[in-house]
Design an enzyme around this catalytic site. Structure first.
Site, PDB file in Angstrom:
ATOM      1  CB  SER A 185      80.989  73.108  80.797  1.00 46.88           C
ATOM      2  OG  SER A 185      79.711  72.841  80.270  1.00 46.88           O
ATOM      3  CB  CYS A 233      77.709  63.463  74.409  1.00 41.45           C
ATOM      4  SG  CYS A 233      76.024  63.357  75.072  1.00 41.45           S
ATOM      5  CG  ASP A 234      80.214  67.489  75.456  1.00 40.78           C
ATOM      6  OD1 ASP A 234      79.078  66.997  75.448  1.00 40.78           O
ATOM      7  OD2 ASP A 234      80.509  68.456  76.159  1.00 40.78           O
ATOM      8  CE  LYS A 235      85.253  66.969  75.239  1.00 43.77           C
ATOM      9  NZ  LYS A 235      83.901  67.028  75.803  1.00 43.77           N
ATOM     10  CD  GLU A 270      83.512  70.316  79.059  1.00 41.90           C
ATOM     11  OE1 GLU A 270      83.327  70.472  77.850  1.00 41.90           O
ATOM     12  OE2 GLU A 270      82.631  69.911  79.837  1.00 41.90           O
ATOM     13  CB  CYS A 287      72.516  68.976  78.389  1.00 45.08           C
ATOM     14  SG  CYS A 287      73.049  67.666  79.506  1.00 45.08           S
ATOM     15  CG  ASP A 323      82.183  66.125  78.650  1.00 44.54           C
ATOM     16  OD1 ASP A 323      82.563  64.965  78.471  1.00 44.54           O
ATOM     17  OD2 ASP A 323      82.644  67.092  78.027  1.00 44.54           O
TER      18      ASP A 323
END
Length: 551
Positions: free
Chosen positions: A468, A119-121, A443, A191, A78
């Site tokens: 985000s 990570c995110d998704k 985002e 992160c 992202d």
């Protein structure tokens, strides 16, 4: 065994022949086939080390008598996709990941799965695909990045984004920005703050789908490899006992997940991902919606102050006691008799948890905030709901009323901010960035980070897009209905009065009913020519308040 579909009987001779080409021997056909779902890629920092974790998982599987087969899903960073067309593909990638897990596991009749996301998704996508299969499943998340250091202070990716605004305003030089850029992200891992990737890792553990301490163990920590090996062994236990995903992900487990989310002050993206995971479970008794998030938020205190809301990192959280430390602190608010992937209940897992650092994981009697990290706002601007990370807002901005400044895309608002066209008191409206309108519900870290970096404090943002996990400040996203669906956000004009009242959960456009009706009758939505996957996604995706799932 489900894998008997591809390995038992005379009629499966062709299948066995192909499997022998993959290296299987005669005795391997008696073993359970375990799918190892890896999201390795070498363009996403959170995933560049996942081959090592996959190898460790396979070692554990083999030691316990299983046969591991590794396959890959996709991953989008992202941070790299931010503030350009690439971000339109981030949330939709969740659906591709879910479909990949479902397709490969069904196509090859795996008996169980080990998921290796970061990570995110990717974490929610893998869980969604696994929920469709409902076979024994366990998750080992990739782990967070160590924080960077700049001039003696801890920094992360968000520090760099916010520094762009500082550079634009003249409070930081380009050389200083370059120096920060070089040290903020030291290496492998997601992160280092409590952004979406790490929030989902923590919540996966809280739901009982990962081994204790997995969610906060850093990518570079040797313990991550030990957890991966143990995960490989544990999936065989789950297979032998036939403990399937739906045995763990119950309504009570989702409630626990949201309780922990509120206590941590996690990313607002959980209001998309947790309902989407719950939606895939074949149990009509499970209901996870925005109202549940808000109900829990009102009774659960926010007890951790982790970046972007505070200065602590995932490393600090881990050293303070990790997710077991958080669970122990809020144990009275949890369903503790639930089974987890290690075969123990939450209560059993917490029996020996002690030495919690109360500077990082505060007690419920002395929280950071009395309410949970996320609030759900409703009103004429968001009758179906909107989402704000209230734990990351200064107290003097929990109520804000001001004139609207309207933009039809993220790019427009960023240009306005960096060119000094935004005034204190404004409420910036960013529309046509929702699941359908974007499409893809981008985002928007750049505008929020620019405001922080330029020290513009008395400005709020509302959008039908999303923010985000690294966003801080009065930023209200997920407004439903979105602009493309003729929600009231589509009729706002420059100068209109908007009221944001977070304590009372209100988001209002201050217009009389006649003016609203007149404007609605004149709506003309901008047209966007699309092709390929986004065109299909736009036609199938639901609203943000439903988790932006495909219908």
């Amino acid at each position: 065994m489900k894998s008997d579909n591809i390995k038992k009987g005379v009629e499966r001779s062709p299948h066995r022949s192909l499997l022998r080409a993959c290296g299987l021997k005669d005795n391997d056909f008696e073993k359970p086939f375990i799918g190892i779902v890896n999201s390795f890629t070498d363009i996403v920092p959170g995933h560049i080390h996942l081959r090592k974790i996959a190898d460790a998982v396979k070692k554990g599987v083999k030691e316990r008598g299983g046969y591991p087969f590794e396959f890959n899903t996709m991953a989008i960073c992202d941070g790299i996709a931010m503030n350009h067309e690439g971000m339109k593909y981030s949330l939709p990638s969740r659906e591709i990941i879910a479909a990949t897990v479902e397709s490969v596991a069904k196509g090859h009749s795996f008996d169980a799965l080990v998921l290796i996301p970061s990570c995110d998704k990717v974490t929610p996508g893998m869980l969604m695909g696994s929920a469709r299969l409902d076979i024994p499943t366990i998750v080992v998340t990739g782990g967070a990045m160590v924080p960077g250091f700049y001039k003696g202070e801890k920094v992360d990716l968000i520090s760099v984004y916010e520094a762009i605004g500082a550079c634009s305003s003249g409070s930081m030089t380009k050389d200083e920005l370059y120096e920060l850029e070089r040290c903020a992200c030291p290496g492998e891992g997601s992160c280092s703050g409590l952004f979406t990737a790490n929030t989902m890792a923590c919540l996966t553990e809280a739901m009982g789908m990962s081994l204790p301490y997995c969610g906060t163990t850093l990518a570079t920590d040797k313990d991550k490899i030990e957890i991966a090996i143990e995960t490989g062994k544990t999936i065989i236990d789950l297979f032998e006992k036939q403990i399937c995903l739906s045995d763990i992900l119950t309504q009570e487990a989702f409630n626990n997940c949201i309780v922990v989310d509120m206590a941590l002050g996690g990313s607002t993206n959980t209001t998309l991902h947790i309902p989407a995971i719950a939606n895939e479970i074949k149990n009509d008794g499970i209901k996870v919606d925005l109202d549940l998030f808000d109900k829990i938020s009102r009774r659960i205190p926010h007890i951790c102050s982790i970046s972007p809301a505070g200065n602590d990192t995932i490393l600090d959280l881990h050293n303070a006691g990790g997710i077991p430390g958080v669970l122990k602190t809020i144990e009275s608010k949890l369903f503790t008799n639930l089974t987890t992937v290690n075969g123990k209940t939450i209560e059993e897992n917490l029996k020996n948890v002690q030495d919690i650092d109360r500077k990082v994981i505060r007690s419920m009697d002395a929280p950071v905030h009395n309410e949970g990290g996320i609030a759900i706002l409703k009103g004429n601007l968001a009758p179906n709901g909107s989402v704000v990370k209230q734990s990351a807002i200064d107290s003097d901005m929990l109520y804000h009323k001001g004139p609207a400044k309207v933009f039809n895309s993220e790019e427009e608002v960023v240009e306005s901010i960096v060119n000094g066209k935004v005034e204190e008191g404004n409420i910036l409206v960013i529309r046509y960035e929702g699941p359908k309108g974007g499409p893809g519900m981008r985002e928007m870290l750049n505008p929020t980070a620019a405001l922080v970096g330029m020290s513009i404090k008395k400005v709020a943002i509302i959008t039908d897009g999303r923010f985000s996990g690294g966003t801080r400040g009065p930023c209200v996203g997920h407004i439903s209905p979105e602009a493309i669906e003729s929600g009231l956000i589509s009729i706002i004009e420059n100068g209109d009065s908007i009221e944001i009242d977070i304590k009372n959960r209100k988001l209002e456009l201050n217009l009389d009913d006649n003016e609203i009706k007149t404007r609605i009758s004149k709506i003309r939505h901008p047209k966007k020519e699309l092709y390929g996957w986004l065109n299909l996604y736009r036609k199938l995706v639901s609203s943000a308040d439903k988790g932006a799932i495909l219908k």
